[in-house]
Motif scaffolding. Structure first.
Motif, PDB file in Angstrom:
ATOM      1  N   GLY A 233       0.777  -1.236   0.000  1.00 11.52           N
ATOM      2  CA  GLY A 233       0.000   0.000   0.000  1.00 11.52           C
ATOM      3  C   GLY A 233       0.804   1.279   0.000  1.00 11.52           C
ATOM      4  N   VAL A 234       2.127   1.175  -0.017  1.00  9.32           N
ATOM      5  CA  VAL A 234       2.979   2.370  -0.027  1.00  9.32           C
ATOM      6  C   VAL A 234       3.072   2.916  -1.450  1.00  9.32           C
ATOM      7  CG1 VAL A 234       5.320   3.243   0.363  1.00  9.32           C
ATOM      8  CG2 VAL A 234       4.332   1.552   1.934  1.00  9.32           C
ATOM      9  N   PRO A 235       2.753   4.193  -1.683  1.00  7.26           N
ATOM     10  CA  PRO A 235       2.950   4.761  -3.017  1.00  7.26           C
ATOM     11  C   PRO A 235       4.435   4.859  -3.353  1.00  7.26           C
ATOM     12  CG  PRO A 235       1.817   6.333  -1.551  1.00  7.26           C
ATOM     13  CD  PRO A 235       2.188   5.153  -0.735  1.00  7.26           C
ATOM     14  N   VAL A 236       4.786   4.317  -4.515  1.00  6.02           N
ATOM     15  CA  VAL A 236       6.176   4.323  -4.977  1.00  6.02           C
ATOM     16  C   VAL A 236       6.228   5.107  -6.282  1.00  6.02           C
ATOM     17  CG1 VAL A 236       8.129   2.931  -5.761  1.00  6.02           C
ATOM     18  CG2 VAL A 236       6.669   2.094  -3.888  1.00  6.02           C
ATOM     19  N   TYR A 237       6.948   6.226  -6.267  1.00  2.00           N
ATOM     20  CA  TYR A 237       7.101   7.063  -7.459  1.00  2.00           C
ATOM     21  C   TYR A 237       8.477   6.820  -8.067  1.00  2.00           C
ATOM     22  CZ  TYR A 237       2.932   9.597  -5.965  1.00  2.00           C
ATOM     23  OH  TYR A 237       1.648   9.929  -5.600  1.00  2.00           O
TER      24      TYR A 237
ATOM     25  N   THR B 114       6.103   7.153 -19.925  1.00  2.00           N
ATOM     26  CA  THR B 114       5.510   8.028 -18.910  1.00  2.00           C
ATOM     27  C   THR B 114       4.375   8.859 -19.488  1.00  2.00           C
ATOM     28  OG1 THR B 114       7.159   9.749 -19.381  1.00  2.00           O
ATOM     29  CG2 THR B 114       7.648   8.197 -17.598  1.00  2.00           C
ATOM     30  N   PRO B 115       3.367   9.188 -18.643  1.00  2.00           N
ATOM     31  CA  PRO B 115       3.179   8.678 -17.292  1.00  2.00           C
ATOM     32  C   PRO B 115       2.400   7.356 -17.309  1.00  2.00           C
ATOM     33  CG  PRO B 115       1.537  10.349 -17.740  1.00  2.00           C
ATOM     34  CD  PRO B 115       2.391  10.245 -18.986  1.00  2.00           C
ATOM     35  N   PHE B 116       2.826   6.402 -16.507  1.00  2.00           N
ATOM     36  CA  PHE B 116       2.167   5.115 -16.378  1.00  2.00           C
ATOM     37  C   PHE B 116       1.998   4.782 -14.906  1.00  2.00           C
ATOM     38  CE2 PHE B 116       3.015   4.090 -20.808  1.00  2.00           C
ATOM     39  CZ  PHE B 116       1.957   3.256 -21.131  1.00  2.00           C
ATOM     40  N   ARG B 117       1.056   3.900 -14.664  1.00  5.42           N
ATOM     41  CA  ARG B 117       0.826   3.441 -13.299  1.00  5.42           C
ATOM     42  C   ARG B 117       0.744   1.922 -13.274  1.00  5.42           C
ATOM     43  NH1 ARG B 117      -4.372   4.822  -9.347  1.00  5.42           N
ATOM     44  NH2 ARG B 117      -3.692   3.517  -7.593  1.00  5.42           N
TER      45      ARG B 117
ATOM     46  N   GLN C 203       6.920   8.325 -13.646  1.00  6.85           N
ATOM     47  CA  GLN C 203       6.767   9.716 -14.075  1.00  6.85           C
ATOM     48  C   GLN C 203       8.142  10.331 -14.325  1.00  6.85           C
ATOM     49  OE1 GLN C 203       2.902  10.294 -11.053  1.00  6.85           O
ATOM     50  NE2 GLN C 203       4.513  11.853 -11.117  1.00  6.85           N
ATOM     51  N   ASP C 204       8.144  11.522 -14.910  1.00  9.13           N
ATOM     52  CA  ASP C 204       9.391  12.251 -15.136  1.00  9.13           C
ATOM     53  C   ASP C 204       9.667  13.271 -14.038  1.00  9.13           C
ATOM     54  OD1 ASP C 204       9.802  10.863 -17.533  1.00  9.13           O
ATOM     55  OD2 ASP C 204       8.600  12.308 -18.652  1.00  9.13           O
ATOM     56  N   LYS C 205       8.616  13.685 -13.342  1.00 12.03           N
ATOM     57  CA  LYS C 205       8.755  14.648 -12.253  1.00 12.03           C
ATOM     58  C   LYS C 205       7.576  14.483 -11.319  1.00 12.03           C
ATOM     59  CE  LYS C 205       6.481  18.226 -15.015  1.00 12.03           C
ATOM     60  NZ  LYS C 205       6.613  19.577 -15.628  1.00 12.03           N
ATOM     61  N   LEU C 206       7.651  15.125 -10.184  1.00 12.98           N
ATOM     62  CA  LEU C 206       6.589  14.996  -9.190  1.00 12.98           C
ATOM     63  C   LEU C 206       6.484  16.283  -8.390  1.00 12.98           C
ATOM     64  CD1 LEU C 206       4.564  13.211  -7.565  1.00 12.98           C
ATOM     65  CD2 LEU C 206       6.517  12.555  -6.120  1.00 12.98           C
ATOM     66  N   LEU C 207       5.265  16.754  -8.218  1.00 11.11           N
ATOM     67  CA  LEU C 207       4.987  17.912  -7.371  1.00 11.11           C
ATOM     68  C   LEU C 207       4.148  17.450  -6.187  1.00 11.11           C
ATOM     69  CD1 LEU C 207       4.040  20.637 -10.027  1.00 11.11           C
ATOM     70  CD2 LEU C 207       6.196  20.412  -8.786  1.00 11.11           C
ATOM     71  N   LEU C 208       4.577  17.798  -4.987  1.00 11.22           N
ATOM     72  CA  LEU C 208       3.854  17.436  -3.779  1.00 11.22           C
ATOM     73  C   LEU C 208       3.688  18.659  -2.892  1.00 11.22           C
ATOM     74  CD1 LEU C 208       5.546  14.083  -2.638  1.00 11.22           C
ATOM     75  CD2 LEU C 208       3.347  14.344  -3.810  1.00 11.22           C
ATOM     76  N   GLU C 209       2.614  18.669  -2.138  1.00  4.24           N
ATOM     77  CA  GLU C 209       2.459  19.663  -1.085  1.00  4.24           C
ATOM     78  C   GLU C 209       2.737  18.973   0.238  1.00  4.24           C
ATOM     79  OE1 GLU C 209      -0.943  22.522   0.887  1.00  4.24           O
ATOM     80  OE2 GLU C 209      -0.816  22.415  -1.300  1.00  4.24           O
ATOM     81  N   LEU C 210       3.749  19.460   0.940  1.00  2.00           N
ATOM     82  CA  LEU C 210       4.173  18.851   2.200  1.00  2.00           C
ATOM     83  C   LEU C 210       3.982  19.853   3.326  1.00  2.00           C
ATOM     84  CD1 LEU C 210       7.521  17.222   0.980  1.00  2.00           C
ATOM     85  CD2 LEU C 210       5.250  16.185   1.067  1.00  2.00           C
TER      86      LEU C 210
END
Length: 281
Positions: A74-78, A92-95, A102-109
């Motif tokens: 259940g851990v998301p792996v990017y 990309t992008p594939f799941r 993916q080629d890049k990732l944007l997160l709000e932390l």
């Protein structure tokens, strides 16, 4: 076995699985000690540039299997593509279940915006001279093996370990940076976009820098590599910290019994339906 250490986000890059310089056994020890809530693989995890049939040790497969196990739990792996695994960018992008390619990732932390990408996009040495970049990568891998062999021979004599391969890498990269410092470019772009964190890999140089200019402020982070520095980034309790592997922190060697050196074993979880098929994001 001691309880696993819980962290919010683990960032790894430049593992270069499939090369002799990869410290897969040490990485597996580290991974087995953690319980991350999210895993970000920030490029050059599998070294497709230097991949050759017949060399992919069990420890390397065990690392990949560990990533798969995290996703299954259940851990998301990017998996963010780098230059040494750039052929994956055609997909990309594939799941794949909980694995995101993916080629890049944007997160709000915790109210702050973080931009994750490998970093080769701003390195002209990769794009203008890919052939020589590949040759340089092979030479660096050989230098690491030579360095390790010399250190093993000199250790009984009480000679401190040499790190000439690190100096070699630094000197080559320094020449490239005189023409175009990709890290500075990444910082400038990150500030222009209003990001709070810019997180890269690529240069095999772990960093945690606070940048303050007239245009704003930003935290630049680099997870380093698992060839020489054996480093990672951990996000815990709303703060980033650099991790550096120390063998003495681990009582027993990493276990990878039962991991076969075959791609079919790695992909069995896909075939038996335990993970979803590839799907477009």
């Amino acid at each position: 076995m001691a309880d696993k250490r819980e962290i919010d986000i683990l960032v790894l890059s430049d593992v270069h699985l499939g090369t002799q310089g990869s410290e897969a056994k040490a990485l597996l020890q580290y991974l087995q000690s953690l319980a991350p809530k999210m895993l970000i693989l920030n490029g050059d995890i599998i070294d497709i540039w230097q991949f050759r049939k017949g060399y992919f040790p069990q420890a390397h497969w065990a690392v990949l299997r560990h990533f798969m196990n995290l996703a299954e739990s259940g851990v998301p792996v990017y998996y963010l593509t780098g230059n040494h695994d750039d052929s994956l960018r055609r997909l990309t992008p594939f799941r794949l279940g909980n694995i995101y390619l993916q080629d890049k990732l944007l997160l709000e932390l915790d109210g702050k915006r973080a931009w994750f990408f490998h970093g080769d996009a701003y390195d002209p040495s990769v794009h203008k001279g890919r052939f020589w970049a590949k040759i340089g990568g092979q030479f660096y891998d050989w230098s690491i093996m030579l360095n390790r062999g010399m250190n093993r021979l000199l250790k009984p004599l009480g000679v401190p370990p040499s790190q000439f391969s690190k100096r070699l890498k630094a000197s080559v990269k320094a020449a490239v940076q005189k023409m175009n410092d990709f890290e500075q470019k990444a910082i400038e772009v990150g500030m222009a976009k209003g990001y709070d964190y810019v997180v890269c890999g690529h240069v095999h140089r772990p960093q945690h820098r606070e940048i303050v200019t007239e245009f704003g402020q930003l935290t630049y982070l680099n997870s380093g590599d698992w060839m020489e520095h054996r480093s990672a980034l951990e996000y815990v309790d709303k703060a980033w910290q650099l991790y550096h592997y120390r063998a003495e922190d681990f009582a027993a060697p990493a276990c990878f019994e039962g991991v076969e050196n075959k791609l079919e074993e790695l992909l069995r979880s896909i075939e038996d339906g335990s993970l979803d098929r590839f799907s477009r994001l």
